[in-house]
Scaffold this motif. Sequence first.
Motif, PDB file in Angstrom:
ATOM      1  N   LEU A 179       0.818  -1.221   0.000  1.00  0.00           N
ATOM      2  CA  LEU A 179       0.000   0.000   0.000  1.00  0.00           C
ATOM      3  C   LEU A 179       0.848   1.265   0.000  1.00  0.00           C
ATOM      4  N   ARG A 180       0.299   2.342  -0.577  1.00  0.00           N
ATOM      5  CA  ARG A 180       0.969   3.641  -0.635  1.00  0.00           C
ATOM      6  C   ARG A 180      -0.013   4.739  -0.229  1.00  0.00           C
ATOM      7  N   SER A 181       0.515   5.739   0.447  1.00  0.00           N
ATOM      8  CA  SER A 181      -0.283   6.921   0.779  1.00  0.00           C
ATOM      9  C   SER A 181      -0.374   7.805  -0.459  1.00  0.00           C
ATOM     10  N   HIS A 182      -1.089   8.932  -0.339  1.00  0.00           N
ATOM     11  CA  HIS A 182      -1.163   9.877  -1.457  1.00  0.00           C
ATOM     12  C   HIS A 182       0.210  10.457  -1.787  1.00  0.00           C
ATOM     13  N   ALA A 183       1.102  10.494  -0.785  1.00  0.00           N
ATOM     14  CA  ALA A 183       2.460  10.997  -0.986  1.00  0.00           C
ATOM     15  C   ALA A 183       3.411   9.875  -1.411  1.00  0.00           C
ATOM     16  N   LYS A 184       2.849   8.707  -1.755  1.00  0.00           N
ATOM     17  CA  LYS A 184       3.607   7.537  -2.219  1.00  0.00           C
ATOM     18  C   LYS A 184       4.460   6.902  -1.119  1.00  0.00           C
ATOM     19  N   GLU A 185       4.153   7.190   0.146  1.00  0.00           N
ATOM     20  CA  GLU A 185       4.851   6.531   1.253  1.00  0.00           C
ATOM     21  C   GLU A 185       4.295   5.118   1.402  1.00  0.00           C
ATOM     22  N   PRO A 186       5.156   4.090   1.547  1.00  0.00           N
ATOM     23  CA  PRO A 186       4.639   2.760   1.834  1.00  0.00           C
ATOM     24  C   PRO A 186       4.085   2.744   3.260  1.00  0.00           C
ATOM     25  N   VAL A 187       2.815   2.416   3.402  1.00  0.00           N
ATOM     26  CA  VAL A 187       2.184   2.424   4.723  1.00  0.00           C
ATOM     27  C   VAL A 187       0.933   1.554   4.691  1.00  0.00           C
ATOM     28  N   ARG A 241      -4.149   9.517  16.288  1.00  0.00           N
ATOM     29  CA  ARG A 241      -3.213  10.014  17.315  1.00  0.00           C
ATOM     30  C   ARG A 241      -2.665  11.404  17.001  1.00  0.00           C
ATOM     31  N   HIS A 242      -2.942  11.900  15.797  1.00  0.00           N
ATOM     32  CA  HIS A 242      -2.467  13.215  15.358  1.00  0.00           C
ATOM     33  C   HIS A 242      -3.616  14.014  14.746  1.00  0.00           C
ATOM     34  N   PRO A 243      -4.631  14.340  15.561  1.00  0.00           N
ATOM     35  CA  PRO A 243      -5.783  15.075  15.001  1.00  0.00           C
ATOM     36  C   PRO A 243      -5.347  16.403  14.397  1.00  0.00           C
ATOM     37  N   GLY A 244      -5.960  16.743  13.294  1.00  0.00           N
ATOM     38  CA  GLY A 244      -5.638  18.001  12.619  1.00  0.00           C
ATOM     39  C   GLY A 244      -4.506  17.888  11.616  1.00  0.00           C
ATOM     40  N   GLU A 245      -3.747  16.797  11.650  1.00  0.00           N
ATOM     41  CA  GLU A 245      -2.667  16.586  10.679  1.00  0.00           C
ATOM     42  C   GLU A 245      -3.266  16.010   9.393  1.00  0.00           C
ATOM     43  N   THR A 246      -2.622  16.237   8.277  1.00  0.00           N
ATOM     44  CA  THR A 246      -3.146  15.749   6.994  1.00  0.00           C
ATOM     45  C   THR A 246      -2.140  14.871   6.253  1.00  0.00           C
ATOM     46  N   ARG A 247      -1.327  14.128   6.993  1.00  0.00           N
ATOM     47  CA  ARG A 247      -0.337  13.260   6.350  1.00  0.00           C
ATOM     48  C   ARG A 247      -1.017  12.156   5.534  1.00  0.00           C
ATOM     49  N   PHE A 248      -2.070  11.556   6.081  1.00  0.00           N
ATOM     50  CA  PHE A 248      -2.775  10.473   5.403  1.00  0.00           C
ATOM     51  C   PHE A 248      -4.228  10.891   5.203  1.00  0.00           C
ATOM     52  N   VAL A 249      -4.686  10.899   3.945  1.00  0.00           N
ATOM     53  CA  VAL A 249      -6.040  11.342   3.615  1.00  0.00           C
ATOM     54  C   VAL A 249      -6.741  10.305   2.749  1.00  0.00           C
TER      55      VAL A 249
END
Length: 70
Positions: A30-38, A49-57
């Motif tokens: 799997l990849r995130s929108h930023a192409k990070e494997p996650v 655990r990180h409300p308000g952050e937009t790393r994973f959408v």
Amino acid sequence: MAPVQLLNWRHASHFGPPAPCVLCGTTTPLRSHAKEPVHKVCAELWNSRHPGETRFVSDPPKGGQTSDHA
């Protein structure tokens, strides 16, 4: 802790060759929108655990569809 919001990662762009997850280190295709494997589960837990952050959408809804399934 914030409730876990499930991500919609149905688009083919969320898949790639197996690589270590950036959060847990276990191999994932799997990849995130930023192409990070996650893993999707790892990303969902990170978001809770990180409300308000937009790393994973989520992917945007198709053609005006909503997330309501009723």
